[in-house]
Design an enzyme around this catalytic site. Structure first.
Site, mmCIF file in Angstrom:
data_model
loop_
_atom_site.group_PDB
_atom_site.id
_atom_site.type_symbol
_atom_site.label_atom_id
_atom_site.label_comp_id
_atom_site.label_asym_id
_atom_site.label_seq_id
_atom_site.Cartn_x
_atom_site.Cartn_y
_atom_site.Cartn_z
ATOM 1 N N ILE A 62 0.810 -1.224 0.000
ATOM 2 C CA ILE A 62 0.000 0.000 0.000
ATOM 3 C C ILE A 62 0.839 1.268 0.000
ATOM 4 O O ILE A 62 0.306 2.372 -0.082
ATOM 5 C CB ILE A 62 -0.974 0.037 1.199
ATOM 6 N N GLY A 65 8.229 4.073 1.318
ATOM 7 C CA GLY A 65 8.861 5.251 1.877
ATOM 8 C C GLY A 65 10.360 5.168 1.686
ATOM 9 O O GLY A 65 10.866 4.223 1.077
ATOM 10 N N GLY A 68 11.513 1.788 3.504
ATOM 11 C CA GLY A 68 10.964 0.461 3.305
ATOM 12 C C GLY A 68 9.586 0.472 2.686
ATOM 13 O O GLY A 68 9.074 1.511 2.280
ATOM 14 N N VAL A 70 5.418 -0.627 2.803
ATOM 15 C CA VAL A 70 4.299 -0.784 3.726
ATOM 16 C C VAL A 70 3.255 -1.712 3.095
ATOM 17 O O VAL A 70 2.870 -1.524 1.935
ATOM 18 C CB VAL A 70 3.652 0.574 4.062
ATOM 19 N N LYS A 84 5.023 -2.083 8.176
ATOM 20 C CA LYS A 84 6.149 -1.400 7.537
ATOM 21 C C LYS A 84 7.381 -2.270 7.656
ATOM 22 O O LYS A 84 7.983 -2.395 8.721
ATOM 23 C CB LYS A 84 6.377 -0.040 8.196
ATOM 24 N N ASP A 182 10.116 15.464 8.901
ATOM 25 C CA ASP A 182 9.755 15.029 7.550
ATOM 26 C C ASP A 182 8.251 15.165 7.319
ATOM 27 O O ASP A 182 7.589 14.229 6.859
ATOM 28 C CB ASP A 182 10.206 13.581 7.314
#
Length: 394
Positions: A62, A65, A68, A70, A84, A182
């Site tokens: 889905i 990032g 890694g 998710v 994640k 972030d």
């Protein structure tokens, strides 16, 4: 009782084995040592998460990032979760992994993603979060047309305000205070009712009350970086506030803050907004798909974004003030605000040789300076553009 870890580097203490100190950030032992302490973190087995995701099947993916992939998963009790799985090549080392677990497990707020547990087996490092039905704001607003969600102005305004509440909690109510580092559309997730929740605390820093700023290696996403942080490596809460301002402009315009507005002389979204301020045409930034909105309210949100992104960091409002500015019908004069410089990819500058990943410092009027700024980029896994950046502090 487990060892205590410091989010600013290596653990505070190290165990001795056979008369020698062990490396505390080298693997499972370090993580398990931390996990003996928090009582509200559930430990999952790798096989349990493998089963929940059907062996991490691509159809359950889905999101991606910088650290890694998710996956959507369904636990044995039918609870849906977001899993994640940190990549082996991830730049997020053990310290960042420990940071995310330790911080997120100890904070609760309606506008923050809840960490449900984690898995540490062998080389596997996996975080398990609550599942949010509408994925990220980036997908809903900026993603492929078949994944976008129709967001009218009331929904967009609520996302702005909810995100501001979550960030204000991190800055002013969490103990110790937390700087996220972030804030961007892909790190704002939406639940079934489109309520926003801030996620991904892998880059976050604890910010004790008696600390005015932290000098650190810069990490974040191109287009959202506050200039004083990107160039000097001095982190304050105002860096998050700058990023939030860019996010608000994205929500209003339906455009990415990390890409150039191609039809407008390669301006970034932020540069374009300030240009429109100078020309008294701020409403031109509004997404053409938005109809039936209050011009007065939208204009107020745009002005709040300009207050958040102005060049002088100590003139930016606190997140508590931002919440008030978004919620109250108060007059905001943006005429005297100081326009920021913009950190951007060199390959976004007209006439620059393609393929360079070096960054430049772009000032008002397209004047380039500090072109040799030591910015290196790493590739954002969401796209082919260069977006995650790290900068060596001066």
């Amino acid at each position: 009782m487990g060892r205590r870890f410091c989010c600013f580097g290596a653990p505070r203490s190290r165990e001795k084995k056979n008369g020698h100190r062990t490396k505390s950030d080298s693997g499972v032992g370090a993580v398990v040592g931390l996990l003996q302490a928090p009582k509200n973190v559930r430990l999952f087995s790798y096989n349990e998460l493998k089963s929940a995701t059907r062996n991490f099947h691509p159809t359950n993916r889905i999101g991606r990032g910088g650290f890694g992939v998710v996956y959507k998963g369904t636990l044995r009790d039918e609870t849906q979760v977001a899993i994640k799985s940190l990549s082996a090549e991830s730049k997020q080392g053990t310290n960042e992994f420990l940071t995310e677990i330790d911080m997120v497990s100890n904070i609760r707020h309606p506008n923050l993603v809840q960490l449900m547990g984690c898995c540490v087996e062998g080389t596997n490092r996996i975080l398990v979060y609550e599942y949010l039905e509408n994925n990220s704001l980036e997908n809903a607003l900026l993603g492929p047309k078949n994944k976008r969600i129709a967001l009218d102005w009331p929904k967009r305004a609520a996302i702005c305000v909810g995100t501001a509440h979550g960030l204000a909690f991190l800055h002013e109510e969490a103990e110790p205070h937390i700087v996220h580092r972030d804030i961007k559309a892909s790190n704002v997730l939406l639940d079934k009712d489109l309520a926003p929740k801030i996620g991904d605390f892998g880059l976050a820093k604890l910010f004790p009350n008696n600390v005015t700023h932290i000098s650190t290696r810069v990490a974040g996403t191109m287009g959202y970086l506050a200039p004083e942080y990107a160039l000097l490596g001095q982190l304050t809460k105002k860096a998050d506030i700058y990023s939030f301002g860019v996010l608000v402009l994205e929500i209003i315009s339906g455009r990415s803050g990390s890409k150039s507005v191609w039809e407008l002389d390669m301006h970034t979204l932020l540069e374009w907004a300030w240009k429109l301020r100078d020309e008294d045409r701020l409403l031109d930034i509004v997404d053409r798909e938005l109809v039936g909105y209050s011009e007065e309210e939208v204009l107020r949100f745009i002005k709040v974004a300009l207050f958040c992104t102005q060049g002088t960091s100590n003139q930016r409002p606190s997140m508590k003030q931002v919440v008030e500015m978004l919620s109250d019908e108060i007059g905001l004069d943006v005429g005297s605000l100081i326009q920021p410089g913009v950190v951007k990819d060199r390959d976004q500058i007209p006439g620059n040789p393609s393929g360079s990943s070096r960054g430049v410092w772009r000032q008002k009027g397209d004047r380039l300076a500090n072109a040799a700024s030591p910015i290196t980029s790493t590739r954002n896994m969401n796209s082919s553009t260069m977006s995650m950046v790290e900068v060596e502090p001066r």
